[in-house]
Design a protein around this motif. Structure first.
Motif, short mmCIF file in Angstrom:
data_model
loop_
_atom_site.label_atom_id
_atom_site.label_comp_id
_atom_site.label_asym_id
_atom_site.label_seq_id
_atom_site.Cartn_x
_atom_site.Cartn_y
_atom_site.Cartn_z
N VAL A 187 0.85 -1.18 0.00
CA VAL A 187 0.00 0.00 0.00
C VAL A 187 0.89 1.24 0.00
N ASN A 188 0.60 2.18 -0.88
CA ASN A 188 1.39 3.40 -0.98
C ASN A 188 0.87 4.42 0.02
N LEU A 189 1.68 4.71 1.04
CA LEU A 189 1.24 5.63 2.09
C LEU A 189 1.74 7.05 1.89
N TYR A 190 2.32 7.36 0.70
CA TYR A 190 2.66 8.75 0.43
C TYR A 190 1.42 9.63 0.59
N ALA A 191 0.27 9.04 0.30
CA ALA A 191 -0.97 9.81 0.34
C ALA A 191 -1.26 10.36 1.72
N VAL A 192 -0.89 9.64 2.76
CA VAL A 192 -1.23 10.09 4.11
C VAL A 192 -0.04 10.70 4.82
N LEU A 193 1.16 10.46 4.35
CA LEU A 193 2.35 10.96 5.04
C LEU A 193 2.90 12.23 4.42
N GLY A 194 2.33 12.67 3.32
CA GLY A 194 2.80 13.89 2.66
C GLY A 194 3.29 13.56 1.28
N HIS A 195 2.71 14.20 0.26
CA HIS A 195 2.99 13.84 -1.12
C HIS A 195 2.55 14.98 -2.02
N HIS A 246 -16.76 16.35 7.98
CA HIS A 246 -15.65 15.46 7.72
C HIS A 246 -15.99 14.52 6.56
N HIS A 247 -15.04 13.68 6.18
CA HIS A 247 -15.26 12.77 5.06
C HIS A 247 -16.31 11.73 5.41
N GLY A 248 -16.14 11.08 6.55
CA GLY A 248 -17.14 10.13 7.03
C GLY A 248 -16.88 8.68 6.66
N ASP A 249 -16.06 8.45 5.65
CA ASP A 249 -15.74 7.07 5.26
C ASP A 249 -14.33 7.04 4.66
N LEU A 250 -13.38 7.63 5.38
CA LEU A 250 -12.03 7.80 4.86
C LEU A 250 -11.21 6.53 5.05
N HIS A 251 -10.77 5.95 3.94
CA HIS A 251 -9.90 4.78 4.00
C HIS A 251 -8.96 4.81 2.80
N LEU A 252 -8.01 3.90 2.76
CA LEU A 252 -6.98 3.93 1.72
C LEU A 252 -7.58 3.82 0.33
N GLY A 253 -8.72 3.14 0.21
CA GLY A 253 -9.36 3.00 -1.10
C GLY A 253 -9.95 4.29 -1.63
N GLN A 254 -10.06 5.30 -0.76
CA GLN A 254 -10.59 6.60 -1.18
C GLN A 254 -9.50 7.56 -1.63
N LEU A 255 -8.24 7.10 -1.62
CA LEU A 255 -7.12 7.94 -2.03
C LEU A 255 -6.63 7.47 -3.39
N LEU A 256 -6.80 8.31 -4.40
CA LEU A 256 -6.38 7.96 -5.75
C LEU A 256 -5.08 8.67 -6.09
N ILE A 257 -4.07 7.89 -6.45
CA ILE A 257 -2.78 8.44 -6.83
C ILE A 257 -2.67 8.42 -8.35
N ILE A 268 -8.72 12.78 -2.92
CA ILE A 268 -9.63 12.09 -2.00
C ILE A 268 -10.99 12.06 -2.68
N VAL A 269 -11.60 10.89 -2.74
CA VAL A 269 -12.87 10.74 -3.46
C VAL A 269 -13.95 10.22 -2.52
N ASP A 270 -15.17 10.20 -3.06
CA ASP A 270 -16.33 9.60 -2.41
C ASP A 270 -16.65 10.27 -1.07
N ARG A 302 -12.57 11.27 14.01
CA ARG A 302 -13.32 10.15 13.40
C ARG A 302 -12.71 9.75 12.07
N ASP A 303 -12.32 10.72 11.24
CA ASP A 303 -11.65 10.39 9.98
C ASP A 303 -10.28 9.77 10.22
N VAL A 304 -9.55 10.31 11.20
CA VAL A 304 -8.22 9.78 11.50
C VAL A 304 -8.33 8.31 11.92
N ALA A 305 -9.27 8.01 12.79
CA ALA A 305 -9.47 6.63 13.24
C ALA A 305 -9.86 5.73 12.07
N SER A 306 -10.69 6.24 11.17
CA SER A 306 -11.11 5.44 10.02
C SER A 306 -9.93 5.07 9.15
#
Length: 277
Positions: free
Chosen positions: A1-9, A124-135, A142-144, A164-168
């Protein structure tokens, strides 16, 4: 999983703002999300910090949080008791561990949301997960923004703390590690210990890196507590909420995936301040 999306990119601005202009932003992407999604309640009305339409989470709402979480935990535990005999051995053992902890939860949950804690409720996003991050090349989107599918429209419109988003997203990292282990074991049956340790280490490093960078970048104390204990408390509260919702979802729709949220919530309940339970 590419985490550049959450760590800064490198990414483009969100929510339709300057989408045609590329820029570099080293902040974790959820920070940009939480600080750039304005909500206009009345035209031109800003709060003292310049945030549009954000509402303070008053103490009464935070105080009611544990009761709502306990109600959710009660529903989940009742379902696990009813379904216990139909579960596989591994899931049954995890379910028994969770059921054994249920009676001790009220006292501990009260410590996660102290009465003096005040944070902003935001859109907030409400359903934030790695699948919602498009690189896409060097851009990230961030989608959806429709929110959690199982929630009603009214519930999705409700504002909530950024935690809540952070925990998601943290739970999504855990899911990705567990799913990767399940796939790998289909072709490497004898490597469970080695693969499990490696993926567990990746999960922990990714989670710590995200949490640390998010806390550092989110300077507004009304969105994220500056006190590390308060921040960990509110994050843990929403981690439990998310994991319980995941258990409820998997029981209904994907019983073969039940081990993932059960393992996650047991791990959370094995950490301070729960370790004494």
């Amino acid at each position: 999983v590419n985490l550049y999306a959450v760590l800064g990119h490198p990414h483009r601005d969100l929510a339709g703002e300057q989408l045609g202009h590329r820029r570099l932003d080293r902040r974790p992407l959820p920070v940009v999300l939480h600080r750039r999604r304005p909500i206009r309640q009345q035209p031109g009305r800003l709060d003292p910090g310049g945030h549009v339409g954000q509402l303070p989470a008053d103490r009464l709402e935070l105080r009611d949080g544990p009761a709502e979480l306990l109600a959710l935990a009660g529903r989940v535990c009742d379902t696990l008791r009813l379904r216990r005999d139909t579960l596989k051995e591994t899931e049954r053992q995890l379910a028994d561990q969770l059921l054994a902890l249920q009676a001790a939860l009220p006292d501990v949950l009260e410590t996660l949301l102290p009465r003096e804690l005040e944070v902003l409720n935001i859109r907030h996003h409400g359903d934030l997960h790695l699948g919602q991050l498009l690189i896409v090349k060097d851009d990230i989107f961030i989608v959806d923004f429709a929110g959690e599918p199982r929630r009603t429209i009214a519930e999705r419109r409700c504002r909530a703390p950024a935690a809540r988003d952070v925990a998601s997203l943290v739970r999504s990292i855990d899911y990705s590690a567990t799913a990767a282990l399940e796939r790998a074991l289909k072709v490497a049956h004898d490597e469970h210990g080695k693969l499990g340790a490696a993926l567990g280490e990746w999960r922990d490093r990714a989670t710590i890196a995200f949490f640390a960078s998010y806390s550092e970048a989110m300077a507004d104390q009304r969105l994220w507590p500056s006190d590390s204990g308060a921040a960990e408390g509110i994050l843990t509260f929403f981690l439990l909420e998310k994991a319980l919702n995941e258990i409820e979802h998997e029981l209904l729709y994907r019983p073969d995936w039940l081990r993932m949220p059960l393992t996650g919530i047991i791990r959370t309940l094995s950490q301070p301040p729960f370790e004494a339970l």
